[in-house]
Design an enzyme around this catalytic site. Structure first.
Site, PDB file in Angstrom:
ATOM      1  N   LYS A 122       3.922 -11.823   7.309  1.00  0.00           N
ATOM      2  CA  LYS A 122       4.104 -11.143   6.206  1.00  0.00           C
ATOM      3  C   LYS A 122       5.571 -11.273   5.602  1.00  0.00           C
ATOM      4  CE  LYS A 122       1.537  -7.954   3.937  1.00  0.00           C
ATOM      5  NZ  LYS A 122       0.038  -7.828   3.750  1.00  0.00           N
ATOM      6  N   ASP A 162       0.148  -9.269  -2.014  1.00  0.00           N
ATOM      7  CA  ASP A 162      -0.015  -7.641  -1.430  1.00  0.00           C
ATOM      8  C   ASP A 162       0.292  -6.865  -2.498  1.00  0.00           C
ATOM      9  OD1 ASP A 162      -0.470  -6.510   1.332  1.00  0.00           O
ATOM     10  OD2 ASP A 162       1.313  -5.602   0.413  1.00  0.00           O
TER      11      ASP A 162
HETATM   12  P1  NDP Z   1      -1.431  -3.490  -5.770  1.00  0.00           P
HETATM   13  O1  NDP Z   1      -0.171  -3.597  -5.971  1.00  0.00           O
HETATM   14  O2  NDP Z   1      -2.610  -4.184  -6.444  1.00  0.00           O
HETATM   15  O3  NDP Z   1      -1.770  -1.863  -5.786  1.00  0.00           O
HETATM   16  C1  NDP Z   1      -1.244  -0.786  -5.171  1.00  0.00           C
HETATM   17  C2  NDP Z   1      -1.744   0.569  -5.606  1.00  0.00           C
HETATM   18  O4  NDP Z   1      -1.083   1.539  -4.795  1.00  0.00           O
HETATM   19  C3  NDP Z   1      -1.151   1.024  -6.890  1.00  0.00           C
HETATM   20  O5  NDP Z   1      -2.103   1.991  -7.288  1.00  0.00           O
HETATM   21  C4  NDP Z   1       0.257   1.532  -6.571  1.00  0.00           C
HETATM   22  O6  NDP Z   1       0.534   2.574  -7.451  1.00  0.00           O
HETATM   23  C5  NDP Z   1      -0.016   2.319  -5.354  1.00  0.00           C
HETATM   24  N1  NDP Z   1       0.879   2.403  -4.460  1.00  0.00           N
HETATM   25  C6  NDP Z   1       1.747   1.521  -4.197  1.00  0.00           C
HETATM   26  N2  NDP Z   1       2.904   2.181  -3.211  1.00  0.00           N
HETATM   27  C7  NDP Z   1       2.667   3.236  -3.257  1.00  0.00           C
HETATM   28  C8  NDP Z   1       3.463   4.449  -2.758  1.00  0.00           C
HETATM   29  N3  NDP Z   1       4.453   4.271  -2.130  1.00  0.00           N
HETATM   30  N4  NDP Z   1       2.972   5.736  -3.013  1.00  0.00           N
HETATM   31  C9  NDP Z   1       1.857   5.827  -3.864  1.00  0.00           C
HETATM   32  N5  NDP Z   1       0.902   5.061  -4.342  1.00  0.00           N
HETATM   33  C10 NDP Z   1       1.589   3.651  -4.127  1.00  0.00           C
HETATM   34  O7  NDP Z   1      -1.617  -3.585  -4.191  1.00  0.00           O
HETATM   35  P2  NDP Z   1      -3.158  -3.847  -3.315  1.00  0.00           P
HETATM   36  O8  NDP Z   1      -4.209  -3.124  -3.641  1.00  0.00           O
HETATM   37  O9  NDP Z   1      -3.135  -5.254  -3.175  1.00  0.00           O
HETATM   38  O10 NDP Z   1      -2.705  -3.302  -2.012  1.00  0.00           O
HETATM   39  C11 NDP Z   1      -2.924  -1.969  -1.475  1.00  0.00           C
HETATM   40  C12 NDP Z   1      -2.948  -1.847   0.037  1.00  0.00           C
HETATM   41  O11 NDP Z   1      -3.907  -2.442   0.556  1.00  0.00           O
HETATM   42  C13 NDP Z   1      -1.693  -2.194   0.670  1.00  0.00           C
HETATM   43  O12 NDP Z   1      -1.747  -1.273   1.578  1.00  0.00           O
HETATM   44  C14 NDP Z   1      -1.995  -3.509   1.215  1.00  0.00           C
HETATM   45  O13 NDP Z   1      -0.996  -3.774   2.231  1.00  0.00           O
HETATM   46  C15 NDP Z   1      -3.244  -3.521   1.474  1.00  0.00           C
HETATM   47  N6  NDP Z   1      -4.105  -4.637   1.513  1.00  0.00           N
HETATM   48  C16 NDP Z   1      -4.276  -5.425   0.438  1.00  0.00           C
HETATM   49  C17 NDP Z   1      -4.812  -6.755   0.593  1.00  0.00           C
HETATM   50  C18 NDP Z   1      -5.101  -7.592  -0.701  1.00  0.00           C
HETATM   51  O14 NDP Z   1      -5.846  -8.674  -0.468  1.00  0.00           O
HETATM   52  N7  NDP Z   1      -4.470  -7.210  -1.828  1.00  0.00           N
HETATM   53  C19 NDP Z   1      -5.571  -7.203   1.650  1.00  0.00           C
HETATM   54  C20 NDP Z   1      -5.499  -6.414   2.768  1.00  0.00           C
HETATM   55  C21 NDP Z   1      -4.458  -4.944   2.751  1.00  0.00           C
HETATM   56  P3  NDP Z   1       1.827   1.953  -8.548  1.00  0.00           P
HETATM   57  O15 NDP Z   1       1.218   1.089  -9.504  1.00  0.00           O
HETATM   58  O16 NDP Z   1       2.356   3.328  -9.099  1.00  0.00           O
HETATM   59  O17 NDP Z   1       2.926   1.397  -7.726  1.00  0.00           O
END
Ligand code: NDP
Length: 449
Positions: A122, A162
């Protein structure tokens, strides 16, 4: 087990998220180590909790006004026993070594579960793309890759996206790698379709979450049809979880971002989801705007003084946390139980605290842990690598078929591994046990390296 955990804490006392991931993992695999003394003799556990390599580097870049900024970049190459390092890059101001290590550790076992030959890693940076122009994001990505490129390669380490790293960032990172190496290779996944990407990669994590949830429900003779679901997040994972839920007849009631959450009693239908995709992926706006566009919905701003998230208060059948780690605490978990939720599937990584997971267990909630449930993303990344190596692109149906099969397989593997240790129905234990055994056996075969 206690000695291993104590040594990890003693070595890096401030790395709370990493300790949390290790503690949860060690709790599950106690019975495995008891049955396999060879793991103890070869110190497999002591080796598996220490990254093979950690890279930290300076990322200097210039904003549009000519001011110079310095961020810190990371790549933690955790374990390569079963394949080249693989795992996403996160750009978020909260990024630190503890968070990247916990994510890399989880990735090792997730990748092992996919049945594909992928090691775990990562990376990322404490850079916040929010509010930055495209030109600034491009300069940051180029500066980041100007160091990372010497550590990665299509057979060495293949990063992906991510939080904060989506199609735009992968494009800029790939462009810079290609220029520096003078090589067009599959060194990153999540690439654009016209230049080595795979169909279904954007959808893969979210679709995989729902395929896994459907398998869990299927064992009880139920389907997603008619189920009311609470989702958090509104990024890649949440968007495509919502899309697949709608396709299977579910009703999505909530989504969120870090500023707040929306609740739509009428359900977020396909048209409204298209609005969210445009809002988030193109305009890079805030979820608050949804309630202005759809006035029957309710927006609640994040209140840092609250020790619970109002999003989890609503009545529903299923919940998928899809934002970030530790977003469901013990109070949220109790609210979910009180609201009638019977299935919790983790879209985000480690979104529930250990105390929250204990509440789910106590109330016999169907609980699917992240390393199994959200493995669909890395699965299709693995399939993207296979397509890149052979220079052949598979049709959408083919990738989706393979994704569905692998998610089904992961579901079965978790249940079988748990049952082999008398832990019937415990998906968390099953995922840890099955993921661990494959990696541990490979480490034994390869000697002390
Ligand atoms: P994105 O950046 O596309 O979206 C993240 C979302 O979560 C946004 O709505 C963001 O809001 C919100 N968010 C992020 N940090 C915080 C925080 N500290 N508090 C509240 N809301 C938060 O990321 P992904 O959808 O790709 O990833 C989301 C989760 O899924 C993560 O845990 C990631 O590790 C996991 N994941 C992702 C994969 C992938 O293929 N993308 C694969 C496996 C797991 P804002 O825009 O306001 O920051």
């Amino acid at each position: 087990m206690e000695e291993i955990l104590a040594a990890v804490i003693d070595r890096d006392p401030e790395q709370k998220e990493f300790h949390q991931a290790i503690r949860e993992f060690l709790l599950s695999i106690g019975p495995v180590v008891a049955r396999h003394p060879e793991y103890g003799q070869q110190a497999v556990l002591a080796r598996i909790v220490e990254p093979e390599r950690m890279i930290m580097f300076r990322v200097p870049w210039m904003d549009d006004l000519g001011a110079v900024h310095v961020n810190r970049g990371y790549r933690v190459e955790m374990n390569s026993a079963i394949g080249p390092y693989k795992g996403g890059l996160r750009f978020h101001p909260s990024v630190n070594l503890s968070i990247i290590k916990f994510l890399a550790f989880e990735q090792v076992f997730k990748n092992s579960l996919t049945t594909l030959p992928l090691g775990g890693a990562k990376g990322g940076a404490d850079f916040d793309p929010k509010g930055r122009t495209d030109a600034e994001v491009m300069r940051f990505c180029q500066a980041f890759m100007a160091e990372l490129f010497r550590h990665i390669g299509e057979d060495t380490d293949v990063p992906a996206g991510d939080i904060g790293v989506g199609a735009r960032e992968i494009g800029y990172l790939f462009g810079m790698y290609k220029k520096l190496r003078n090589k067009f290779t599959g060194v990153l996944t999540g690439k654009g379709l016209g230049w080595g990407g795979s169909l279904i990669r954007p959808e893969a994590t979210g679709y995989g979450v729902v395929y896994f949830a459907s398998e869990m429900l299927g064992l009880r003779g139920e389907t997603m049809e008619g189920k009311c679901c609470l989702l958090s997040g509104s990024g890649n994972v949440a968007q495509y979880t919502a899309e697949k839920m709608l396709q299977l007849g579910g009703k999505v009631l909530t989504m969120s971002d870090s500023s707040g959450s929306i609740f739509d009693e009428d359900g977020i239908d396909a048209g409204k989801l298209a609005y969210i995709k445009e809002l988030k992926n193109v305009r890079r706006g805030r979820i608050r705007e949804y309630s202005e566009r759809y006035p029957r919905s309710v927006y609640v701003a994040t209140d840092p003084a609250l020790d619970y998230n109002p999003l989890w208060l609503h009545q529903a059948d299923c919940a998928v946390p899809g934002a970030t780690h530790n977003e469901i605490n013990v109070r949220d978990a109790q609210h979910l139980v009180d609201g009638g939720v019977r299935l919790v599937c983790e879209g985000a990584n480690m979104p529930a605290t250990p105390e929250a997971v204990a509440v789910f267990k106590e109330h016999r909630i169907l609980y699917g842990p992240a390393k199994a449930v959200n493995a669909g993303g890395v699965t299709v990344s693995g399939l993207e690598m296979a397509q890149d190596s052979t220079r052949i692109s598979w049709p959408r149906e083919e990738v989706d078929r393979r994704l569905r099969l692998i998610m089904k397989d992961i579901h079965r593997t978790c249940l079988e591994a748990a049952a082999a240790y008398g832990l019937e129905g415990d998906y968390l234990a099953g995922a840890n046990i099955a993921g661990f055994i494959k990696v541990a056996d490979a480490m034994l075969d390869q000697g002390l390296v």
